[in-house]
Design a protein around this motif. Sequence first.
Motif: not given
Length: 436
Positions: A87-90, A104-105, A108, A110-111, A129, A144, A238
């Motif tokens: 779980c991160q900042d998406y 995305g960042k 991360v 998810w990207w 998750n 997120d 976002s």
Amino acid sequence: MAPVPQFRVAELFAGVGGFRLALERSGWGVVWSNQWEPSTKAQHASDCYVARFGPEGHVCDDIAKVVIENADASIPDFELLVGGFPCQDYSVAKPLPQATGIQGKKGVLWWSIYRMLDLKRPPFVLLENVDRLLKSPAIQRGRDFAIILSCLAQLGYVAEWRVVNAAEYGFPQRRRRVFLYAHRLDHCGYQWHPIRRLYSEGVMAKALPIKSPGSPRLNELLAPEPTIELDANPYAVSQTFGIGQKISPFENAGVMIEGRVWTEKVVAAHRGKLRALGDVVAKTERIPESFFIDPARIEAWGYLKGPKREPRTDKVTGHEYFYSEGKMACPDPLDRPARTILTGEGGMSPSRFKHIIEDPASGRLRRLTPEELEELNGFPRGWTNTGMSDTRRAFMMGNALVVGIVEHIGRAIMDEAATCLESRAEQDARRTGTHT
Ligand SMILES: C[S@@+](CC[C@H](N)C(=O)[O-])C[C@H]1O[C@@H](n2cnc3c(N)ncnc32)[C@H](O)[C@@H]1O
């Protein structure tokens, strides 16, 4: 004759192979896997994976690099993409021109999943998750998860999710995780009603049944407006989702179709046997002395597990406050399922969150062995005994999943996939004139 559908899996963030164990038991074949631990030079998880499944199709490298470098098609085709990711900042860093999508960042994960989906377009996806994903971040509750759903919608997937407490389905650990399943709309379509899908006809409902809300409520729900309508642009989601909201709108179950979301609070319905920590512990025959609690440290364990209310000072702001926490059960009860195994479960140092049990044979207090932790997740005993320390083995189990839960979901996806892929193969054969 129409081509026979294939059931191939690519496994991201493979760890020690929880998804693979489960999916092979439910009829799938893993053709490609990726596992790389950024924080250590030694690659214990990847080594264990290779020791158990062999090196074929396994890549031990940063997934962010792999999905960029392998745009050259060296990743084989597959029908199902799976992965358990942190779980991160998406949040979406910036929108890119239409053709290149969103960015995305950096770092991360998810990207990387998003890029893999964009690259390979598998018909089916299963992600895992922590349940916090439905609520994060605190300043934009649910944002997120909304970004993930919006990305899936943008890529042409419909999705369903469920927060599952494994103990409620007869497993001996109260591990709570969110499972998100998606399939490509152009492969399977949706000949189903969102609420029926959620309660009875979906992959999650078939794999892990839930209580029906009763016919009056079901009737009420049969023509519902969605709870949420997501913006079609993940960047807009976002920027705006959840601003000013104290709680997330995402309940523990839901369905998303073309950005429209239906979500309900549901309760598990399990008729089978329930299992407890003691059922696992009872099978252990040999306990190394290092797992017994040193009498000189019992007080330290007792303090950490006990209730407290203490004055503390914030190191940054100098602000003084009272820190309080309640009492943990100590020893952990053997007649209940275990608490969630965390990555810090291993090692001799006292901790609030490690399990301590009263050993049934000797009556002495002790920690859980790596084999017991493995069995609490449904791995065969000794699975991670591939050249790493006991502390590392515990770490692997803190990262892993309850295999039996994924096995149930894998079977339900297999049923759906068999129908979808067969009819798709027939359609393709008709179109190309190869049908006999
Ligand atoms: C939650 S664990 C998944 C565990 C797995 N489901 C299992 O059964 O063991 C996430 C995994 O992602 C891996 N990981 C983290 N960053 C990564 C990256 N950049 N590339 C590839 N794998 C990564 C971690 O090493 C960890 O094993």
